[in-house]
Design a protein around this motif. Structure first.
Motif, short mmCIF file in Angstrom:
data_model
loop_
_atom_site.label_atom_id
_atom_site.label_comp_id
_atom_site.label_asym_id
_atom_site.label_seq_id
_atom_site.Cartn_x
_atom_site.Cartn_y
_atom_site.Cartn_z
N ALA A 158 0.84 -1.20 0.00
CA ALA A 158 0.00 0.00 0.00
C ALA A 158 0.87 1.24 0.00
O ALA A 158 0.59 2.21 -0.73
CB ALA A 158 -0.94 -0.01 1.20
N GLY A 159 1.93 1.24 0.79
CA GLY A 159 2.84 2.37 0.80
C GLY A 159 3.62 2.50 -0.49
O GLY A 159 3.78 3.59 -1.04
N GLU A 160 4.09 1.37 -0.99
CA GLU A 160 4.89 1.36 -2.21
C GLU A 160 4.10 1.88 -3.41
O GLU A 160 4.65 2.59 -4.27
CB GLU A 160 5.38 -0.06 -2.47
N PHE A 161 2.81 1.54 -3.49
CA PHE A 161 2.00 1.90 -4.65
C PHE A 161 1.06 3.07 -4.37
O PHE A 161 0.17 3.34 -5.18
CB PHE A 161 1.21 0.68 -5.12
N ASP A 162 1.24 3.74 -3.25
CA ASP A 162 0.42 4.89 -2.90
C ASP A 162 -1.06 4.53 -2.95
O ASP A 162 -1.89 5.25 -3.52
CB ASP A 162 0.72 6.06 -3.84
N ALA A 163 -1.38 3.39 -2.36
CA ALA A 163 -2.75 2.88 -2.38
C ALA A 163 -3.45 3.18 -1.06
O ALA A 163 -2.82 3.26 0.00
CB ALA A 163 -2.75 1.36 -2.60
N ALA A 164 -4.76 3.33 -1.12
CA ALA A 164 -5.55 3.38 0.11
C ALA A 164 -5.51 2.01 0.77
O ALA A 164 -5.48 0.98 0.09
CB ALA A 164 -6.98 3.79 -0.20
N LEU A 165 -5.48 1.99 2.09
CA LEU A 165 -5.39 0.74 2.84
C LEU A 165 -6.54 0.62 3.81
O LEU A 165 -6.77 1.51 4.64
CB LEU A 165 -4.07 0.67 3.63
#
Length: 210
Positions: A158-165
């Motif tokens: 999630a951090g690596e791909f700038d995703a909502a978690l």
């Protein structure tokens, strides 16, 4: 990190049986009967004039390698604007049910591969729902040894791909404590009850700013 749903967005729900929830056995219910349908209903109620489209492609029993194998047809070809993924508990369950081990490294590599395909082929937003387990038996507590590293992998991705978690594991385990019994949230420790699905849907829509 949240997601933004524009007026004509296509939202894709991907995952295993927790996402599928009957969509394959009941063709007249293409969103199934679980959190995906409930989240769509909440969005439509909040934004009744929008043209947001919801698609469910969850398949019961899938592991992350299964998602990777069908990713072109069941994800990329849909051209979604939002990709929501919930997968991982089967990668643990199969170890204890049939001795089929998915290492944390292999899990993370396959998961990264599908997210990379999304990033390289579109501007779609990503929403990752971490896998969860609400133990209802003493045996299931031992599963945490296998599942916890996979949860950590999803958080890293999630951090690596700038995703909502959506931090579902903590959310649902706390809900089980509040409800007084794990079975009230997930009858077998894995598959949510209607209450469990509702909590997931509410958390999902909160990440969409609703």
């Amino acid at each position: 990190m949240t997601i933004s749903l524009h007026e004509s967005a296509t939202v894709l729900f991907q995952g295993d049986s927790i996402t599928e929830v009957g969509r394959l056995s009941e063709p007249d219910r293409p969103l199934g009967l679980g959190y995906a349908r409930l989240a769509a209903d909440l969005v439509r109620a909040a934004r009744p004039d929008s043209g947001i489209t919801f698609v469910n492609r969850g398949v019961g029993g899938d592991r992350v390698s299964d998602l990777r194998a069908r990713w072109r047809e069941d994800a990329l070809d849909i051209r979604p604007d939002v990709v929501s993924v919930l997968v991982g508990v089967n990668d643990t369950w199969f170890r204890y049910r049939s001795g089929e081990v998915t290492s944390a490294r292999s899990f993370e590599d396959d998961y990264r591969a599908i997210l990379t395909q999304v990033r390289e082929g579109s501007d779609a937003q990503l929403l990752l729902v971490e896998p969860f387990l609400i133990p209802v038996t003493a045996e299931q507590w031992a599963w945490r040894e296998d599942l916890d590293p996979k949860i950590h992998a999803v958080r890293r991705l999630a951090g690596e791909f700038d995703a909502a978690l959506l931090a579902a594991d903590g959310l649902l385990n706390q809900a089980a404590r509040s409800a007084g019994a794990a079975e009230r949230i997930a009858g077998d420790g894995v598959h949510p009850t209607p209450l469990g699905h509702r909590l997931l849907a509410e958390a999902w829509t909160a990440l969409a700013g609703l």
